[in-house]
Design a protein around this motif. Structure first.
Motif, PDB file in Angstrom:
ATOM      1  N   HIS A 165     -79.368  -7.742   1.392  1.00 35.77           N
ATOM      2  CA  HIS A 165     -78.162  -8.213   0.713  1.00 35.77           C
ATOM      3  C   HIS A 165     -77.774  -7.301  -0.445  1.00 35.77           C
ATOM      4  O   HIS A 165     -76.589  -7.112  -0.736  1.00 35.77           O
ATOM      5  N   ILE A 166     -78.791  -6.747  -1.133  1.00 38.87           N
ATOM      6  CA  ILE A 166     -78.548  -5.857  -2.266  1.00 38.87           C
ATOM      7  C   ILE A 166     -79.448  -4.632  -2.102  1.00 38.87           C
ATOM      8  O   ILE A 166     -80.672  -4.759  -2.065  1.00 38.87           O
ATOM      9  N   LEU A 167     -78.827  -3.452  -1.992  1.00 36.84           N
ATOM     10  CA  LEU A 167     -79.579  -2.208  -1.882  1.00 36.84           C
ATOM     11  C   LEU A 167     -79.470  -1.464  -3.207  1.00 36.84           C
ATOM     12  O   LEU A 167     -78.369  -1.246  -3.715  1.00 36.84           O
ATOM     13  N   ILE A 168     -80.604  -1.082  -3.770  1.00 38.92           N
ATOM     14  CA  ILE A 168     -80.636  -0.445  -5.086  1.00 38.92           C
ATOM     15  C   ILE A 168     -81.298   0.927  -4.978  1.00 38.92           C
ATOM     16  O   ILE A 168     -82.436   1.047  -4.522  1.00 38.92           O
ATOM     17  N   SER A 169     -80.562   1.947  -5.392  1.00 38.69           N
ATOM     18  CA  SER A 169     -81.119   3.292  -5.469  1.00 38.69           C
ATOM     19  C   SER A 169     -81.866   3.444  -6.789  1.00 38.69           C
ATOM     20  O   SER A 169     -81.329   3.162  -7.853  1.00 38.69           O
ATOM     21  N   LEU A 170     -83.097   3.921  -6.709  1.00 35.35           N
ATOM     22  CA  LEU A 170     -83.890   4.171  -7.914  1.00 35.35           C
ATOM     23  C   LEU A 170     -83.854   5.632  -8.344  1.00 35.35           C
ATOM     24  O   LEU A 170     -84.521   6.002  -9.306  1.00 35.35           O
ATOM     25  N   SER A 171     -83.066   6.459  -7.640  1.00 35.85           N
ATOM     26  CA  SER A 171     -83.069   7.893  -7.949  1.00 35.85           C
ATOM     27  C   SER A 171     -81.685   8.508  -8.077  1.00 35.85           C
ATOM     28  O   SER A 171     -81.578   9.671  -8.457  1.00 35.85           O
ATOM     29  N   GLY A 172     -80.640   7.783  -7.760  1.00 40.15           N
ATOM     30  CA  GLY A 172     -79.302   8.350  -7.891  1.00 40.15           C
ATOM     31  C   GLY A 172     -79.156   9.633  -7.106  1.00 40.15           C
ATOM     32  O   GLY A 172     -79.607   9.736  -5.961  1.00 40.15           O
ATOM     33  N   TYR A 173     -78.534  10.640  -7.719  1.00 37.94           N
ATOM     34  CA  TYR A 173     -78.315  11.906  -7.044  1.00 37.94           C
ATOM     35  C   TYR A 173     -79.472  12.876  -7.198  1.00 37.94           C
ATOM     36  O   TYR A 173     -79.332  14.069  -6.932  1.00 37.94           O
ATOM     37  N   ASN A 174     -80.621  12.402  -7.628  1.00 42.25           N
ATOM     38  CA  ASN A 174     -81.759  13.293  -7.792  1.00 42.25           C
ATOM     39  C   ASN A 174     -82.234  13.835  -6.452  1.00 42.25           C
ATOM     40  O   ASN A 174     -81.933  13.296  -5.379  1.00 42.25           O
ATOM     41  N   PHE A 175     -83.024  14.890  -6.532  1.00 45.38           N
ATOM     42  CA  PHE A 175     -83.485  15.599  -5.335  1.00 45.38           C
ATOM     43  C   PHE A 175     -84.221  14.658  -4.374  1.00 45.38           C
ATOM     44  O   PHE A 175     -85.059  13.867  -4.783  1.00 45.38           O
TER      45      PHE A 175
END
Length: 244
Positions: A165-175
């Motif tokens: 239901h909720i997807l969360i990126s923990l790294s953003g645009y990082n490599f």
């Protein structure tokens, strides 16, 4: 050029640093003003230097638009639908750094603090690891899923089929983040947290998590995400025991 800029700053060469900073800023402005369509530019470097916030946001927006344009046929072909919430909200955390890495070493306790009567927690790993931090996260999450061997579309399908239901990126645009996966919109609500305290300037991240210290009148206007403010501090630190 950004690498040279960092080296000069480390060596105390203020004159060379300022010279290189001016050159990089000029190149970024040229990129914004050009017809160039490019989602290969390493936008994560923007977070390392005090670039003009408006310029940084425009560079990121152009990068994001290029990424969306490239994967839009696939997104339209997949045409994901979403499962309704039942008794628990399914939260998926996406990261290439579930290992001995600053991101995971700070956030590893995040998984155990969820109220399991309300939430079901998935950890989606974009890079296989079996070190002590990875093993700890595997134990704390309800589900630990390795996506590193899957194609982009198959990884997105897996997240969607899990009913997140909720997807969360923990790294953003990082490599290593493989932003094509969230760009395919496998979940109805998507957010950014912890590992990248900059705007993502995309149509596929709805929220960023923040607080009144990190997000001020000075920088908030450059974010196109809605900021979900957490009390006191948005930054979670794992419990750490000092060594002898």
């Amino acid at each position: 050029n950004m690498t040279l800029q960092l080296i000069y700053s480390k060596k105390g060469r203020v004159d060379k640093y300022e010279e290189m900073f001016g050159k990089v800023s000029s190149l970024l402005q040229q990129f914004v003003d050009s017809d160039r369509q490019d989602d290969e530019i390493p936008v994560y470097n923007l977070a390392y230097y005090p670039f003009d916030l408006d310029l940084a946001a425009k560079v990121t927006r152009k990068y994001s638009n290029s990424l969306i344009k490239r994967i839009s046929p696939l997104r339209e072909n997949l045409n994901f639908t979403y499962q309704p919430k039942t008794n628990r909200i399914k939260i998926g955390y996406l990261s290439p750094n579930y290992r001995v890495h600053p991101d995971a070493m700070l956030a590893k306790d995040l998984f155990k603090y969820h109220d399991r009567e309300k939430f079901e927690v998935y950890a989606y790993s974009l890079r296989r690891s079996d070190d002590e931090i990875s093993l700890e996260i595997r134990e704390q999450a309800d589900h630990f899923v390795d996506l590193d061997d899957l194609k982009i579309e198959d990884a997105a399908k897996r997240i969607n089929q899990d009913g997140i239901h909720i997807l969360i990126s923990l790294s953003g645009y990082n490599f290593g983040m493989k932003m094509e996966i969230p760009a395919l919109r496998p979940a109805p609500i998507q957010a950014s947290y912890m590992g990248y305290n900059e705007t993502l300037q995309s149509d596929f991240f709805d929220y960023g998590f923040g607080d009144q210290v990190a997000f001020t009148d000075k920088n908030r206007s450059f974010f196109n995400e809605s900021i979900a403010y957490l009390p006191t501090s948005y930054f979670l630190n794992a419990e750490m025991v000092p060594s002898d």
